[in-house]
Design an enzyme around this catalytic site. Structure first.
Site, PDB file in Angstrom:
ATOM      1  CE  LYS A 125      -4.395   0.934   0.004  1.00 45.53           C
ATOM      2  NZ  LYS A 125      -5.521   0.113  -0.473  1.00 45.53           N
ATOM      3  CG  ASP A 165      -7.367   3.171  -0.995  1.00 43.14           C
ATOM      4  OD1 ASP A 165      -7.759   1.997  -0.947  1.00 43.14           O
ATOM      5  OD2 ASP A 165      -7.533   3.951  -0.025  1.00 43.14           O
TER       6      ASP A 165
HETATM    7  P1  NDP Z   1     -12.993   7.676  -3.089  1.00 41.45           P
HETATM    8  O1  NDP Z   1     -11.947   8.679  -2.848  1.00 41.45           O
HETATM    9  O2  NDP Z   1     -13.517   7.484  -4.469  1.00 41.45           O
HETATM   10  O3  NDP Z   1     -14.244   7.938  -2.147  1.00 41.45           O
HETATM   11  C1  NDP Z   1     -14.106   7.996  -0.763  1.00 41.45           C
HETATM   12  C2  NDP Z   1     -15.438   8.355  -0.147  1.00 41.45           C
HETATM   13  O4  NDP Z   1     -15.355   8.217   1.264  1.00 41.45           O
HETATM   14  C3  NDP Z   1     -15.838   9.797  -0.405  1.00 41.45           C
HETATM   15  O5  NDP Z   1     -17.229   9.913  -0.389  1.00 41.45           O
HETATM   16  C4  NDP Z   1     -15.217  10.511   0.789  1.00 41.45           C
HETATM   17  O6  NDP Z   1     -15.841  11.744   1.112  1.00 41.45           O
HETATM   18  C5  NDP Z   1     -15.460   9.502   1.890  1.00 41.45           C
HETATM   19  N1  NDP Z   1     -14.429   9.628   2.912  1.00 41.45           N
HETATM   20  C6  NDP Z   1     -13.102   9.482   2.780  1.00 41.45           C
HETATM   21  N2  NDP Z   1     -12.469   9.690   3.928  1.00 41.45           N
HETATM   22  C7  NDP Z   1     -13.425  10.002   4.814  1.00 41.45           C
HETATM   23  C8  NDP Z   1     -13.400  10.338   6.190  1.00 41.45           C
HETATM   24  N3  NDP Z   1     -12.252  10.378   6.870  1.00 41.45           N
HETATM   25  N4  NDP Z   1     -14.576  10.579   6.785  1.00 41.45           N
HETATM   26  C9  NDP Z   1     -15.731  10.532   6.103  1.00 41.45           C
HETATM   27  N5  NDP Z   1     -15.815  10.221   4.792  1.00 41.45           N
HETATM   28  C10 NDP Z   1     -14.675   9.957   4.166  1.00 41.45           C
HETATM   29  O7  NDP Z   1     -12.390   6.307  -2.520  1.00 41.45           O
HETATM   30  P2  NDP Z   1     -12.854   4.808  -2.815  1.00 41.45           P
HETATM   31  O8  NDP Z   1     -14.306   4.742  -3.046  1.00 41.45           O
HETATM   32  O9  NDP Z   1     -11.924   4.239  -3.815  1.00 41.45           O
HETATM   33  O10 NDP Z   1     -12.481   4.102  -1.428  1.00 41.45           O
HETATM   34  C11 NDP Z   1     -13.430   3.983  -0.376  1.00 41.45           C
HETATM   35  C12 NDP Z   1     -13.005   2.867   0.568  1.00 41.45           C
HETATM   36  O11 NDP Z   1     -12.935   1.633  -0.157  1.00 41.45           O
HETATM   37  C13 NDP Z   1     -11.623   3.055   1.204  1.00 41.45           C
HETATM   38  O12 NDP Z   1     -11.650   2.502   2.492  1.00 41.45           O
HETATM   39  C14 NDP Z   1     -10.717   2.208   0.315  1.00 41.45           C
HETATM   40  O13 NDP Z   1      -9.568   1.788   0.988  1.00 41.45           O
HETATM   41  C15 NDP Z   1     -11.646   1.040   0.006  1.00 41.45           C
HETATM   42  N6  NDP Z   1     -11.334   0.264  -1.180  1.00 41.45           N
HETATM   43  C16 NDP Z   1     -11.193   0.853  -2.406  1.00 41.45           C
HETATM   44  C17 NDP Z   1     -10.931   0.072  -3.516  1.00 41.45           C
HETATM   45  C18 NDP Z   1     -10.844   0.642  -4.887  1.00 41.45           C
HETATM   46  O14 NDP Z   1     -10.681  -0.136  -5.817  1.00 41.45           O
HETATM   47  N7  NDP Z   1     -10.970   1.932  -5.075  1.00 41.45           N
HETATM   48  C19 NDP Z   1     -10.748  -1.379  -3.394  1.00 41.45           C
HETATM   49  C20 NDP Z   1     -10.986  -1.902  -2.076  1.00 41.45           C
HETATM   50  C21 NDP Z   1     -11.257  -1.087  -1.018  1.00 41.45           C
HETATM   51  P3  NDP Z   1     -15.142  13.117   0.655  1.00 41.45           P
HETATM   52  O15 NDP Z   1     -15.242  13.132  -0.831  1.00 41.45           O
HETATM   53  O16 NDP Z   1     -15.897  14.153   1.351  1.00 41.45           O
HETATM   54  O17 NDP Z   1     -13.714  13.014   1.132  1.00 41.45           O
HETATM   55  O1  2IT Z   2      -7.847  -1.656  -1.026  1.00 45.49           O
HETATM   56  C1  2IT Z   2      -7.756  -2.119  -2.167  1.00 45.49           C
HETATM   57  O2  2IT Z   2      -7.857  -3.344  -2.387  1.00 45.49           O
HETATM   58  C2  2IT Z   2      -7.539  -1.193  -3.286  1.00 45.49           C
HETATM   59  N1  2IT Z   2      -7.499   0.008  -3.073  1.00 45.49           N
HETATM   60  C3  2IT Z   2      -7.341  -1.720  -4.674  1.00 45.49           C
HETATM   61  C4  2IT Z   2      -5.928  -2.155  -4.878  1.00 45.49           C
HETATM   62  C5  2IT Z   2      -5.558  -2.569  -6.274  1.00 45.49           C
HETATM   63  O3  2IT Z   2      -4.355  -2.839  -6.450  1.00 45.49           O
HETATM   64  O4  2IT Z   2      -6.392  -2.639  -7.175  1.00 45.49           O
END
Ligand code: NDP
Ligand code: 2IT
Length: 444
Positions: A125, A165
């Site tokens: 990460k 992420d």
């Molecule tokens: P994005 O940046 O696209 O979206 C994040 C969302 O969560 C936004 O709505 C954001 O609000 C909100 N958010 C972030 N931090 C906070 C906080 N501290 N308090 C409240 N709201 C918060 O990220 P992703 O959708 O990609 O990721 C979301 C989650 O999923 C994370 O935990 C990530 O690790 C996990 N994840 C992502 C993957 C991927 O492929 N993208 C894969 C597996 C897991 P705002 O816009 O206001 O900051």
């Molecule tokens: O938390 C996760 O699994 C991710 N943000 C996606 C990682 C990836 O390499 O696609």
């Protein structure tokens, strides 16, 4: 003290103040007792001590200049945690809350998640405390170029393959990839989540959210249940939340609430995803604007309100520790039956205990959100084969992987005497493969 307790106490001593890392390590290590009982040889090989120590942790300066000419310095990270089963793989997070502890908790989780996909990818990460919110496209580009100017020397298509992420989406991946290619003069699958015009995979964008719904639907199907007609609450409104919402709606669920870090929207008729996507994906706006555009919907400042809303299925898809014990109790009191984690470690250890006690079907992050990284691995396969698969092909592989994950964690939980405990099942099933690979490769 048992071997596990000893490793955990050493870990806390050696990594003082890293509270998220301690939390993730505690959740994982305390479930591994039954595996270590079957494999006493792991202790003499100090396998757990090696498992919790990153193979390499890189910390670097990221200087950049904003549009007004002011110079800023952010901190960059890449923790290459474990390569026992394949090249390091895992996302990059750009968010002001990023620090070494956050990156290490995410990296540790990623090792087991990647193992659960069944694909040959190790765990890593990275990220930065840079906040892309409120920055111009030009500033984001300048930052990404500076970040990659250091990161490039540590990554490679067969070494370490970052992805997105929080705060790192298609725009950031494009800038990062452009700079990597410029420095290294090679077009390889060194990053995933790339645009479709330059080596990306169909369905990668949707994969985490879709995968979350596929595994939830499988857990429901085996209980004679389904998402059809269910009320669903989804936290966040980013990449994972949006595509979880899309697939849940396609399967007949009513998604009534979402949020961003400012506040929460409630729409009892069911969220209009088109409006959310316009605000979040196109305008990079705030979710509160939804209430101005959709009559009958309500906006409430503050995220915590979302767990007061009655639902059958809760899908935390924003960030770590967004559900604490009090939130869990509210969800349970309002009748939640399924909780599936789209975000990484969104539930505190105490919240998980509440869900378990109440008999809620709880699908932990490392299983439930593995669809994103699994599809990243499919993107790597397409890139190295210079091929491009159809959306149907990628989607059907994603679905198959998520269903397999469900059955593997279910089987592992039952086999070790913890039927229905998917925290145990996911940790054990993920760890078994990594431990076997580490043991086979000697003391490295
Ligand atoms: P994005 O940046 O696209 O979206 C994040 C969302 O969560 C936004 O709505 C954001 O609000 C909100 N958010 C972030 N931090 C906070 C906080 N501290 N308090 C409240 N709201 C918060 O990220 P992703 O959708 O990609 O990721 C979301 C989650 O999923 C994370 O935990 C990530 O690790 C996990 N994840 C992502 C993957 C991927 O492929 N993208 C894969 C597996 C897991 P705002 O816009 O206001 O900051
Ligand atoms: O938390 C996760 O699994 C991710 N943000 C996606 C990682 C990836 O390499 O696609």
């Amino acid at each position: 003290m048992t071997y596990i307790e000893n490793v955990l106490s050493q870990l806390k001593e050696r990594n003082p103040g890293e509270k998220e890392f301690h939390q993730a390590a505690t959740e994982i290590l305390l479930t591994l007792e039954p595996v270590l009982a079957r494999h006493p040889e792991y202790e003499s090989a100090a396998l757990l001590e090696r498992f919790v120590e990153p193979e390499r942790a890189i910390l670097f300066r990221v200087p950049w200049t904003d549009d007004s000419g002011k110079v800023h310095v952010n901190r960059g990270y890449r923790v290459q945690f474990n390569s026992a089963i394949g090249p390091y793989k895992g996302g990059l997070r750009f968010h002001p809350s990023v620090n070494l502890s956050v990156i290490k908790f995410l990296g540790l989780e990623q090792i087991l998640k990647n193992s659960l996909t069944g694909l040959p990818i190790g765990g890593a990460k990275g990220g930065s405390d840079f906040d892309p919110k409120g920055k111009s496209d030009h500033e984001v580009m300048v930052f990404c170029q500076s970040f990659m100017t250091e990161l490039y020397r540590h990554i490679g298509a067969d070494t370490d393959v970052p992805a997105g992420d929080i705060g790192v989406g298609a725009r950031e991946i494009g800038f990062l990839y452009g700079q990597y290619k410029r420095i290294c003069d090679e077009s390889t699958g060194v990053l995933t989540g790339r645009g479709l015009s330059y080596g990306g995979s169909l369905i990668r964008k949707e994969a985490t959210g879709y995968g979350l719904i596929y595994i939830t639907e499988e857990a429901m199907r085996l209980r004679g249940d389904s998402l059809n007609g269910k009320t669903v609450v989804i936290s966040g409104s980013g990449n994972v939340a949006i595509y979880a919402c899309e697939k849940a709606q396609q399967l007949g669920a009513k998604v009534v609430a979402m949020y961003d870090s400012d506040g929460c929207i409630y729409d009892e008729k069911g969220i209009s995803l088109e409006v959310v996507r316009r605000i979040k994906e196109q305008e990079r706006g705030r979710i509160r604007e939804y209430a101005d555009r959709v009559p009958g919907s309500v906006y409430k400042p503050g995220c915590k309100n979302i767990w007061d809303i009655p639902c059958d299925v809760a899908l935390p898809c924003a960030t770590q520790n967004e559900i604490d014990a009090e939130d869990a109790k509210k969800l349970i009191a309002h009748g939640v039956k399924y909780v599936a984690e789209g975000a990484n470690m969104p539930s505190t250890l105490e919240a998980i205990d509440e869900f378990k006690r109440a008999g809620v079907v709880f699908l932990p992050a490392k299983a439930a959100n593995a669809g994103g990284v699994a599809t990243s691995a499919l993107e790597m396969a397409q890139a190295s084969g210079r091929m491009f698969w159809t959306a149907e092909k990628v989607d059907s592989k994603l679905k198959e992987i998520m269903i397999n994950i469900y059955h593997n964690i279910d089987r592992a939980a039952s086999e070790y005497g913890y039927a229905g405990d998917y925290v145990m099942g996911a940790n054990i099933a993920g760890f078994e493969k990594v431990a076997d690979a580490m043991f086979a490769q000697g003391i490295v």
